[in-house]
Motif scaffolding. Structure first.
Motif, short mmCIF file in Angstrom:
data_model
loop_
_atom_site.label_atom_id
_atom_site.label_comp_id
_atom_site.label_asym_id
_atom_site.label_seq_id
_atom_site.Cartn_x
_atom_site.Cartn_y
_atom_site.Cartn_z
N SER A 80 0.83 -1.21 0.00
CA SER A 80 0.00 0.00 0.00
C SER A 80 0.86 1.26 0.00
O SER A 80 0.34 2.37 0.00
CB SER A 80 -0.98 -0.01 1.17
OG SER A 80 -0.28 0.12 2.39
N THR A 81 2.20 1.08 0.01
CA THR A 81 3.11 2.23 -0.12
C THR A 81 3.95 2.05 -1.38
O THR A 81 4.21 0.91 -1.79
CB THR A 81 4.08 2.32 1.08
OG1 THR A 81 4.99 1.21 1.03
CG2 THR A 81 3.34 2.29 2.41
N PRO A 82 4.42 3.16 -1.99
CA PRO A 82 5.25 3.02 -3.18
C PRO A 82 6.53 2.24 -2.90
O PRO A 82 6.94 1.39 -3.70
CB PRO A 82 5.58 4.47 -3.58
CG PRO A 82 4.74 5.36 -2.75
CD PRO A 82 4.11 4.56 -1.65
N GLU A 83 7.16 2.50 -1.73
CA GLU A 83 8.41 1.80 -1.40
C GLU A 83 8.15 0.30 -1.23
O GLU A 83 8.94 -0.54 -1.69
CB GLU A 83 9.02 2.33 -0.09
CG GLU A 83 9.26 3.82 -0.04
CD GLU A 83 7.96 4.62 0.15
OE1 GLU A 83 7.04 4.15 0.84
OE2 GLU A 83 7.88 5.73 -0.43
N ALA A 123 5.73 -1.51 -2.49
CA ALA A 123 5.39 -2.16 -3.78
C ALA A 123 6.67 -2.36 -4.59
O ALA A 123 6.88 -3.44 -5.17
CB ALA A 123 4.38 -1.30 -4.53
N ARG A 124 7.54 -1.35 -4.63
CA ARG A 124 8.79 -1.48 -5.39
C ARG A 124 9.66 -2.58 -4.80
O ARG A 124 10.28 -3.36 -5.52
CB ARG A 124 9.56 -0.15 -5.40
CG ARG A 124 9.10 0.79 -6.52
CD ARG A 124 10.14 1.87 -6.78
NE ARG A 124 10.38 2.70 -5.60
CZ ARG A 124 9.71 3.81 -5.30
NH1 ARG A 124 8.77 4.25 -6.11
NH2 ARG A 124 9.98 4.48 -4.21
N ASP A 150 -4.92 2.60 -2.70
CA ASP A 150 -3.48 2.90 -2.69
C ASP A 150 -2.69 1.65 -3.08
O ASP A 150 -1.75 1.71 -3.88
CB ASP A 150 -2.99 3.36 -1.30
CG ASP A 150 -3.62 4.68 -0.86
OD1 ASP A 150 -4.47 5.22 -1.58
OD2 ASP A 150 -3.27 5.14 0.25
N SER A 151 -3.07 0.52 -2.52
CA SER A 151 -2.32 -0.72 -2.80
C SER A 151 -2.41 -1.07 -4.29
O SER A 151 -1.42 -1.47 -4.89
CB SER A 151 -2.84 -1.88 -1.95
OG SER A 151 -4.10 -2.33 -2.42
N HIS A 153 -0.16 1.56 -6.33
CA HIS A 153 1.29 1.41 -6.19
C HIS A 153 1.79 0.06 -6.73
O HIS A 153 2.87 -0.02 -7.32
CB HIS A 153 1.71 1.61 -4.73
CG HIS A 153 1.40 2.98 -4.23
ND1 HIS A 153 1.77 4.12 -4.91
CD2 HIS A 153 0.70 3.41 -3.15
CE1 HIS A 153 1.33 5.19 -4.26
NE2 HIS A 153 0.68 4.79 -3.20
N THR A 154 1.00 -0.98 -6.54
CA THR A 154 1.42 -2.30 -7.03
C THR A 154 1.43 -2.32 -8.56
O THR A 154 2.38 -2.78 -9.19
CB THR A 154 0.49 -3.41 -6.50
OG1 THR A 154 0.45 -3.33 -5.08
CG2 THR A 154 0.98 -4.79 -6.90
N ALA A 163 4.37 -0.23 -9.90
CA ALA A 163 5.68 -0.89 -9.78
C ALA A 163 5.79 -2.03 -10.79
O ALA A 163 6.86 -2.25 -11.38
CB ALA A 163 5.86 -1.42 -8.35
#
Ligand SMILES: NC(=O)c1ccc[n+]([C@@H]2O[C@H](COP(=O)([O-])OP(=O)(O)OC[C@H]3O[C@@H](n4cnc5c(N)ncnc54)[C@H](OP(=O)(O)O)[C@@H]3O)[C@@H](O)[C@H]2O)c1
Length: 250
Positions: A58-61, A63-64, A110-111, A114-115, A118
């Motif tokens: 759920s965060t960009p970091e 997911a990356r 959000d999840s 971002h997923t 990525a």
């Protein structure tokens, strides 16, 4: 490093994620199974030969990081993505706290954002095609009482799916979603805890009954398969007619 065709399942610890993992394995997919809690992942998949990946998508970091773990194990990005992270919130709008609203948006929208970001980024860098399936809800397709937060989040997910499908079609990347009615998984356990609640819920559907994650996994497996090679930008309901038909009331 292995060079298999493989699928990333996020929310792999959940009711749908587990069933889909078994279903995709039947189709011969290698898997990468992601969750936010390592001990829960190990409890759910005790003897698993597929890599278990830990991260909060759920965060960009987060997911990356999950996509980087995929690449570290398989040496290439996932050919398929099944995003099974999400929640169910049944609370009327005027009683929904800001915290409940934000948690619902984080888990469901959000999840997904971002997923998907990525994953397409990794595919584009590797110049590879791919197929993704995300999970919406019948509540995004027809007004359903007390579902305002989850309806808003899943309607956002549906817009994301259509826009991203348009952006990446030329790169051979297919992006679709499924929209179930209530399914018998931990997310819905509180809504169907008693026999009378189960019966009342089952009566809400034009085809009476309660959905199962197995039925949805079947549709998701098909959407990821070569048989669906010309399907993109779609959100397919699997809700016993709830969002589209109104039978005669007798
Ligand atoms: N069950 C239903 O009646 C129903 C109806 C319509 C749509 N859906 C959708 O179906 C999908 C699968 O749900 P399910 O029924 O399998 O529910 P579930 O058993 O509760 O599984 C939900 C999964 O999402 C993960 N998750 C929840 N919030 C998260 C967050 N903020 N960040 C990262 N991961 C998070 C959970 O991880 P943890 O194990 O770490 O908690 C779990 O793996 C969801 O998108 C849900 O909205 C379900």
């Amino acid at each position: 490093m292995r060079q298999d065709r493989y699928a990333l399942i996020t929310g792999a610890t959940g009711g749908l994620g587990r069933v889909l993992a078994a279903r995709l394995a039947q189709d011969g997919w290698s898997l990468a199974l992601a969750g936010r809690d390592e001990s829960r992942l190990r409890d759910v998949y005790p003897d698993c030969t597929h890599p278990l990946l830990v991260g909060d998508v759920s965060t960009p970091e987060g997911a990356r990081s999950v996509l980087q773990q995929c690449q570290a194990h398989y040496g290439q990005p996932p050919d398929a993505l099944a995003h099974c992270v999400g929640s169910v919130l049944v609370v009327p709008l005027h009683r929904t706290s800001h915290e409940q609203y934000r948690a619902c948006m984080r888990a469901n929208l959000d999840s997904a954002f971002h997923t998907l970001a990525a994953w397409v980024d990794a595919l584009r860098a590797a110049k590879r095609p791919g197929a993704a399936v995300l999970v919406s809800s019948a509540a995004a397709r027809i007004g359903t009482p007390n579902h305002e937060a989850v309806a808003a989040a899943k309607a956002g997910l549906e817009g994301l799916v259509r826009a991203a499908a348009a952006t990446y079609a030329a790169a051979g990347i297919r992006i679709n979603a499924v929209a179930p009615g209530l399914m018998d998984t931990p997310a819905a356990a509180g809504l169907i805890a008693s026999l009378s609640a189960r019966e009342a819920v089952a009566r809400q559907y034009p085809l009476p009954g309660i959905g199962t994650p197995q039925e949805l996994a079947e549709l998701m497996a098909w959407m990821l398969s070569p048989a669906a090679a010309r399907v993109t930008g779609q959100v397919w309901s699997l809700d016993a007619g709830f969002s589209t038909i109104r039978p005669l009331v007798r």
